[in-house]
Scaffold this motif. Structure first.
Motif, short mmCIF file in Angstrom:
data_model
loop_
_atom_site.label_atom_id
_atom_site.label_comp_id
_atom_site.label_asym_id
_atom_site.label_seq_id
_atom_site.Cartn_x
_atom_site.Cartn_y
_atom_site.Cartn_z
N GLY A 166 -3.12 22.62 1.44
CA GLY A 166 -3.25 21.32 2.06
C GLY A 166 -3.11 20.23 1.02
N ALA A 167 -3.27 18.98 1.47
CA ALA A 167 -3.18 17.83 0.57
C ALA A 167 -4.13 16.75 1.05
CB ALA A 167 -1.75 17.29 0.53
N GLU A 168 -4.67 16.00 0.08
CA GLU A 168 -5.51 14.86 0.42
C GLU A 168 -4.74 13.58 0.14
OE1 GLU A 168 -9.84 12.75 -0.53
OE2 GLU A 168 -9.29 14.60 -1.56
N ALA A 169 -4.69 12.70 1.16
CA ALA A 169 -4.00 11.42 1.02
C ALA A 169 -4.96 10.41 0.38
CB ALA A 169 -3.53 10.92 2.38
N LEU A 170 -4.55 9.84 -0.76
CA LEU A 170 -5.36 8.87 -1.49
C LEU A 170 -4.58 7.55 -1.58
CD1 LEU A 170 -6.52 11.32 -4.27
CD2 LEU A 170 -7.89 10.50 -2.36
N ILE A 171 -5.18 6.47 -1.05
CA ILE A 171 -4.47 5.20 -0.97
C ILE A 171 -4.45 4.51 -2.34
CG2 ILE A 171 -6.49 3.83 -0.33
CD1 ILE A 171 -4.62 2.34 1.64
N ARG A 172 -3.33 3.84 -2.63
CA ARG A 172 -3.19 3.01 -3.83
C ARG A 172 -2.57 1.68 -3.40
NH1 ARG A 172 -5.81 6.75 -5.18
NH2 ARG A 172 -5.48 8.19 -6.94
N TRP A 173 -2.79 0.66 -4.27
CA TRP A 173 -2.26 -0.67 -3.97
C TRP A 173 -1.41 -1.14 -5.14
CZ3 TRP A 173 -5.44 -5.73 -4.72
CH2 TRP A 173 -4.66 -6.83 -4.36
N ASN A 174 -0.17 -1.44 -4.84
CA ASN A 174 0.72 -2.00 -5.84
C ASN A 174 0.51 -3.52 -5.89
OD1 ASN A 174 2.15 0.26 -6.87
ND2 ASN A 174 3.25 0.41 -4.90
N ASP A 175 -0.56 -3.93 -6.59
CA ASP A 175 -0.91 -5.34 -6.69
C ASP A 175 0.13 -6.05 -7.56
OD1 ASP A 175 -2.08 -7.79 -6.82
OD2 ASP A 175 -3.83 -7.16 -7.97
N PRO A 176 0.73 -7.13 -7.03
CA PRO A 176 1.74 -7.85 -7.82
C PRO A 176 1.17 -8.41 -9.12
CG PRO A 176 1.79 -8.54 -5.51
CD PRO A 176 0.57 -7.70 -5.69
N PHE A 215 0.84 -1.19 0.00
CA PHE A 215 0.00 0.00 0.00
C PHE A 215 0.88 1.25 0.00
CE2 PHE A 215 -2.97 -3.04 2.05
CZ PHE A 215 -3.98 -2.96 1.09
N VAL A 216 0.45 2.25 -0.74
CA VAL A 216 1.16 3.54 -0.78
C VAL A 216 0.12 4.65 -0.73
CG1 VAL A 216 3.13 2.67 -2.09
CG2 VAL A 216 1.14 3.56 -3.31
N LEU A 217 0.58 5.85 -0.34
CA LEU A 217 -0.28 7.03 -0.34
C LEU A 217 0.15 7.97 -1.46
CD1 LEU A 217 -0.74 7.98 3.45
CD2 LEU A 217 -2.29 6.72 1.95
N HIS A 218 -0.81 8.37 -2.28
CA HIS A 218 -0.60 9.44 -3.25
C HIS A 218 -1.27 10.69 -2.70
CE1 HIS A 218 0.35 6.90 -7.08
NE2 HIS A 218 1.06 6.51 -6.02
N TYR A 219 -0.67 11.84 -3.03
CA TYR A 219 -1.18 13.10 -2.49
C TYR A 219 -1.64 14.01 -3.63
CZ TYR A 219 0.82 11.74 1.98
OH TYR A 219 1.12 11.08 3.15
N GLN A 220 -2.82 14.63 -3.40
CA GLN A 220 -3.34 15.62 -4.35
C GLN A 220 -3.42 16.96 -3.62
OE1 GLN A 220 -7.38 15.10 -5.82
NE2 GLN A 220 -6.83 16.00 -7.78
N PRO A 221 -2.86 18.02 -4.21
CA PRO A 221 -2.82 19.31 -3.50
C PRO A 221 -4.19 19.98 -3.46
CG PRO A 221 -1.95 19.55 -5.70
CD PRO A 221 -2.19 18.09 -5.52
N LYS A 222 -4.39 20.78 -2.41
CA LYS A 222 -5.52 21.71 -2.30
C LYS A 222 -4.95 23.12 -2.41
CE LYS A 222 -8.09 18.79 0.96
NZ LYS A 222 -8.70 18.74 2.31
N VAL A 223 -5.67 23.97 -3.14
CA VAL A 223 -5.13 25.29 -3.47
C VAL A 223 -6.12 26.37 -3.06
CG1 VAL A 223 -4.30 26.76 -5.34
CG2 VAL A 223 -3.86 24.31 -5.39
N SER A 224 -5.60 27.49 -2.55
CA SER A 224 -6.44 28.65 -2.26
C SER A 224 -6.85 29.30 -3.57
CB SER A 224 -5.69 29.66 -1.39
OG SER A 224 -6.40 30.87 -1.29
N ILE A 225 -8.16 29.48 -3.74
CA ILE A 225 -8.66 30.10 -4.97
C ILE A 225 -8.26 31.56 -5.05
CG2 ILE A 225 -10.80 30.78 -6.17
CD1 ILE A 225 -12.03 28.19 -5.30
N VAL A 226 -8.10 32.21 -3.92
CA VAL A 226 -7.77 33.64 -3.91
C VAL A 226 -6.30 33.86 -4.21
CG1 VAL A 226 -7.71 35.73 -2.50
CG2 VAL A 226 -9.63 34.14 -2.30
N THR A 227 -5.37 33.09 -3.53
CA THR A 227 -3.94 33.34 -3.67
C THR A 227 -3.26 32.38 -4.63
OG1 THR A 227 -3.40 31.85 -1.84
CG2 THR A 227 -3.93 34.14 -1.29
N GLY A 228 -3.89 31.23 -4.90
CA GLY A 228 -3.26 30.25 -5.76
C GLY A 228 -2.22 29.42 -5.06
N ARG A 229 -2.04 29.59 -3.75
CA ARG A 229 -1.02 28.84 -3.01
C ARG A 229 -1.62 27.53 -2.47
NH1 ARG A 229 2.09 32.46 1.26
NH2 ARG A 229 3.27 30.50 1.30
#
Length: 829
Positions: free
Chosen positions: A605-615, A588-602
């Motif tokens: 935060g990030a959302e952790a999304l689980i993935r599975w490296n199935d053999p 199992f691994v975690l992939h991250y997707q960024p969260k961005v401020s609409i006003v500043t563009g910075r």
């Protein structure tokens, strides 16, 4: 001047007048005495008519009961008993004809009674003939159909009419006698000493007649109450289906219709040689509690001093008509204080063998006379025969519905149970499954070791299956070496396969002992699932047989009826087996997707999304394996790993001087419902003082609303730890504003479907605007999910949304790439 009569004439006239008065008084007195005597004779006549009528009713009931018992059991004694009662009924009928010879109405009713009795005897002869020429089941079916009810009802109505007319005639004659009595009293007042003497004698005779008549009426009422009780209990015998119901109804009827203060029934426990009360009715519960306690003690045996033990030993009623002064009674004082004055215990005897007792308690002293004892003894006999009939019926039903060797349900009974489980599954909206099991190599073992060994093996297999199913009603034996099991509730097809795999493995490991030798058995199983493989019990069963036949011709231990389901289940099992090893192998691994401020563009935060490296299949998205994790319960272990991993990455970012943005981790419904979930969060953030500041939990709106009160309590405890809460997919769970205001959350995440519709439809734009304004009013942060176009970003900016997340800014990436691409950018900004 008027001429005066001589003194002699005056004396003679006076004497004549006196004599005339005396004559009148004497005549009136004589009429009164004669009327009283005549009234007593009529009372005795009525008493005899009613007594013969009651006997006739009892004999007819006994005729019907004996024919029914003969039809159900085939015992010749019942047939002889019926014929004897028919002879007695004829005698009673002839006596009634003689007594009512001067009453044409009664004679017509007796003709009707004779006709009904003849028809009843003819019907009994038909039952005898049918029993000797047809199957016993046909005769029992005729008896249970209740076609003889109309004959008995007509007879009871005719008997009731005769009884009513006799009582009416008695009342009329009593009324006439009373009138004549009053005339005699008037005459006696103005009469002479002789008239007074005659009146006294007449009054004494009339009073005596009244007492005798009242006594006769009381005895008649007493017998009528007992007869009503006997009739009620006899009628209930036809309707009851088990011994417990029979005993309860009998006790209740005795109290309600027989006017007994208490009634109870006990049976004999042959193993412990004691009397066991099993049913009772009445208001004296403390007395019954004391009786049960006594019979459960060492003194409650068949050799004890109780009336019940005496009645069983003597096979005769044991009576106490003076409870207050009978020192032999164990509970005499207690019964006397509660108002009991007489009691009797009647043995329940079947084939000269006592099986229990019936006890009756009354507040009337000297209650149990010879006539009453005869009637109640007959009642006890009927109850005993009913018990014997029910036990025979139970044995018959068991032969019809159960396998005689193993005691399991047979095919017929199993199909009925499957039909019931199918109805329950349809109502509850889930599936169910039927397994048909074939023992491999059983015939060879049976031929080599012999049938006794084969039967012993089948019994052991039946016991193992019932124990493994944890409910013997789920298992059946269909024929020689075929068994069946029903799985009443199936939520996922993979569950069925897991049950099968586990069952087959355990079965093949189990050691069966035959003739001091251990054997291991194997089996093939065919599976059909409702409603996919059949919507009725027969279709489902036939399809399971087809699956079993196919499994026996293949190398598979089991097969589903639908090939596609077999393949799907096999695939699911393969994935499940690999998932169970995934944590150990760190797949199992975690992939991250960024969260961005609409006003500043910075990046905020990030959302952790689980993935599975199935053999086998490579990198696998959560939509394919999360349901299996939840189904198997592995979601708890994987969820704890995701929390620890996200906090570990957050701490590494801080230690390496990277922007330490808060990481959002998704929470499964099973995790939130887990009572230890808050403790797991507390343990996860205990690795560092500032770990809570880097964690946010994302919980879907629908999960929170499943048990909103529990959710509020859990979320309050989590927020108290410093962890923030976000409602994911907001707008899809139908939250009420009342609950939303109470929820301890920090962020509302607008569902991706609303963001897509925001540009293509006016309603979508309005809905997103409402959500943003609602969040602003509640002082909550808003995050729009799935933002992929500049137009969506422009609209969200104009509506005042706080943050966005989507492919427009960045897709989910491994942590190393996330650090290189977004962390360095955030640091340079």
């Amino acid at each position: 001047m008027k001429k005066q009569l001589p003194v002699v004439l005056k004396v003679q006239a006076a004497f004549g007048a006196v004599m005339a008065v005396l004559l009148v008084v004497g005549i009136v007195a004589y009429r009164s005495v004669f009327a009283s005597f005549e009234s007593a004779q009529w009372a005795q006549h009525t008493d005899e008519v009613l007594e013969h009528l009651a006997n006739l009713r009892l004999q007819v009931e006994n005729i019907e009961n004996a024919y029914r018992d003969f039809a159900l059991s085939g015992t010749e004694a019942f047939l002889q008993r019926s014929r004897a009662n028919a002879s007695l009924a004829d005698n009673e009928q002839r006596a009634l004809q003689a007594l009512t010879a001067d009453n044409p109405h009664q004679q017509r009713r007796l003709s009707l009674v004779a006709d009904l009795l003849q028809r009843l005897v003819q019907r009994g002869n038909e039952i005898e003939k049918l029993h000797r020429t047809a199957a016993a089941e046909d005769t029992a079916a005729l008896i249970r159909s209740g076609q003889d009810g109309s004959l008995l009802d007509e007879f009871r109505n005719a008997a009731h009419d005769m009884e009513a007319e006799e009582q009416q005639l008695l009342r009329e004659r009593n009324s006439a006698a009373a009138n004549r009595y009053h005339e005699a009293q008037v005459a006696l007042i103005v009469g002479s000493t002789l008239a007074l003497l005659i009146a006294v004698v007449s009054g004494w005779q009339v009073a005596r007649d009244r007492i005798e008549r009242r006594g006769a009426e009381d005895r008649l009422k007493h017998l009528n109450r007992l007869y009503a009780m006997v009739t009620g209990i006899s009628a209930s015998m036809v309707r009851v289906r088990d011994r417990e119901d029979l005993f309860n109804r009998s006790c209740q009827t005795a109290v309600e219709h027989g006017e007994f203060e208490m009634a109870w029934i006990a049976v004999i426990d042959r193993n412990e040689n004691r009397i066991v009360p099993v049913a009772w009715a009445g208001e004296d519960e403390p007395a019954m509690t004391a009786i049960k306690g006594h019979f459960s003690s060492s003194e409650g045996t068949l050799q004890g001093k109780t009336l019940a033990a005496r009645a069983i030993r003597d096979r005769a009623p044991a009576v106490a008509n003076d409870v207050q002064h009978d020192e032999s009674l164990i509970f005499g004082k207690m019964h006397a204080q509660s108002g009991v004055r007489s009691l009797a215990v009647f043995p329940l005897i079947v084939a000269d063998d006592p099986i229990g007792v019936l006890a009756l308690y009354t507040s009337k002293p000297e209650f149990f006379d010879a006539a009453g004892l005869t009637l109640l003894t007959e009642l006890a006999g009927n109850v005993a025969f009913a018990v014997d009939h029910l036990e025979r019926q139970e044995r018959l039903d068991r032969l019809v519905n159960y396998d005689t060797l193993t005691g399991l349900a047979n095919r017929r009974s199993f199909l009925e149970r499957v039909a019931q489980y199918m109805l329950s599954a349809a109502d509850a909206g889930h599936k169910m499954a039927v397994f048909l099991i074939d023992l491999e190599r059983f015939k060879k073992l049976n031929d080599s070791l012999g049938r006794p060994a084969g039967d012993a093996l089948l019994k052991q297999v039946a016991e193992w299956l019932a124990r493994n199913a944890e409910n013997v009603n789920l298992v059946a034996r269909l024929d020689a070496d075929h068994f069946a099991v029903v799985l009443p509730k199936v939520m996922y097809e993979a569950n069925v396969a897991r049950v099968l795999e586990k069952t087959i493995a355990a079965f093949m490991k189990h050691e069966f002992s035959l003739n001091n030798t251990v054997y291991r058995m194997a089996a093939k199983i065919g599976v059909a699932v409702f409603p996919d493989d059949g919507t009725d019990a027969d279709a489902l069963f036939n399809n399971a047989e087809a699956a079993l036949k196919k499994a026996k011709a293949s190398r598979d231990r089991y097969l589903f009826y639908a090939q596609k389901m077999t393949e799907t289940v096999a695939l699911s099992l393969g994935i499940e087996n690999r998932l169970r090893r995934a944590l150990e192998r760190e797949e199992f691994v975690l992939h991250y997707q960024p969260k961005v401020s609409i006003v500043t563009g910075r990046m905020t935060g990030a959302e952790a999304l689980i993935r599975w490296n199935d053999p086998v299949s490579g990198l696998t998205l959560p939509g394919r394996f999360i349901p299996l994790l939840e189904e198997t319960g592995l979601i708890h272990d994987v969820g704890r790993w995701a929390l620890r991993k996200a906090i570990e990455d957050y701490q590494r970012w801080r230690n390496n001087g990277l922007p330490a943005v808060r990481i959002a981790v998704n929470v499964s419904p099973l995790q939130l419902r887990n009572q230890n979930f808050v403790a797991e969060i507390r343990e996860a953030i205990s690795v560092a003082p500032d770990a809570a500041a880097g964690l946010q939990l994302e919980i879907t709106e629908s999960v929170i609303m499943q048990d909103v009160n529990h959710s509020i309590d859990s979320l309050l405890a989590i927020r108290a730890l410093g962890v923030t809460i976000a409602i994911d997919d907001f707008g899809t769970g139908f939250s009420s504003l009342n609950y939303l205001a109470k929820l301890p959350v920090d962020t509302l995440k607008i569902d991706r479907s609303f963001v897509v519709e925001m540009v293509s439809a006016t309603d979508g734009l309005t809905l997103v605007s409402v959500i943003i304004n609602l969040a602003r009013a509640l002082k909550l942060n808003t995050v729009a999910e799935g933002v992929e176009t500049e137009e969506q970003l422009r609209q969200l900016r104009s509506l005042g949304c706080d943050e966005m997340q989507g492919y427009l800014f960045g897709e989910p990436v491994p942590v190393e790439k996330f650090e290189q691409k977004y962390m360095s950018l955030a640091r340079s900004a």
